[in-house]
Write an enzyme that holds these catalytic residues in place. Structure first.
Site, short mmCIF file in Angstrom:
data_model
loop_
_atom_site.label_atom_id
_atom_site.label_comp_id
_atom_site.label_asym_id
_atom_site.label_seq_id
_atom_site.Cartn_x
_atom_site.Cartn_y
_atom_site.Cartn_z
N HIS A 121 -9.34 -5.53 -3.84
CA HIS A 121 -7.96 -5.95 -4.07
C HIS A 121 -7.25 -6.10 -2.75
O HIS A 121 -7.55 -5.41 -1.77
CB HIS A 121 -7.21 -4.96 -4.98
N THR A 125 -8.75 3.57 -2.91
CA THR A 125 -8.85 4.53 -4.02
C THR A 125 -9.38 3.90 -5.30
O THR A 125 -9.87 4.61 -6.17
CB THR A 125 -7.47 5.17 -4.31
N HIS A 128 -12.52 -1.64 -6.71
CA HIS A 128 -12.60 -3.05 -7.13
C HIS A 128 -11.77 -3.79 -6.09
O HIS A 128 -10.57 -3.46 -5.91
CB HIS A 128 -12.02 -3.20 -8.55
N CYS A 177 -14.06 0.18 -15.15
CA CYS A 177 -13.25 -0.14 -13.97
C CYS A 177 -11.86 -0.56 -14.44
O CYS A 177 -11.71 -1.52 -15.21
CB CYS A 177 -13.90 -1.27 -13.18
#
Ligand code: DGP
Length: 112
Positions: free
Chosen positions: A98, A93, A96, A3
């Site tokens: 954010h 996209t 994780h 990631c």
């Protein structure tokens, strides 16, 4: 786990961190959409906001503290936008969690 944001949070890529707390870091977006475009992320890997759960108490408080400090740091006195995209239809996209902190120009609504 492969990631990119975990690697940034772990300081593996040399990305400048503009904010850090126990569980949160922030760094400039690589494709800025405004004069100020900062990504605020948990250090823990959560795919999106829907994955916040037991054990993550206080995380959103830390995100809020980051927003407040970064808005002051970048002098966003006239206002700013905080947005999180969730899933493909939400425009996410990078899987994780954010939050985009955008400011430094007039931001229109609704977004595209
Ligand atoms: P979203 O579409 O909401 O998942 O936003 C992902 C954002 O992440 C997008 O604005 C570009 C940014 N981004 C992707 N890869 C990198 C990277 O390697 N470094 C930085 N600083 N930003 C990245």
């Amino acid at each position: 786990m492969d990631c990119i944001f975990c690697k940034i949070a772990n300081r593996e890529l040399g990305t400048e961190l503009v904010y850090e707390s126990d569980d949160v870091v922030a760094f400039p977006d690589i494709h800025p959409q405004a004069p100020v475009h900062i990504l605020i992320i948990p250090k823990k890997h959560l795919a999106n906001i829907g994955e916040i759960g037991p054990g993550d108490e206080g995380l959103l408080d830390q995100i809020g503290a980051a927003v407040k400090e970064l808005a002051a740091k970048y002098q966003l006195d006239d206002g700013y936008r905080l947005v999180t995209n969730c899933g493909p239809a939400g425009g996410q996209t990078v899987p994780h969690l954010h939050f985009h902190l955008l400011g430094g120009r007039e931001l229109s609504w609704p977004p595209g």
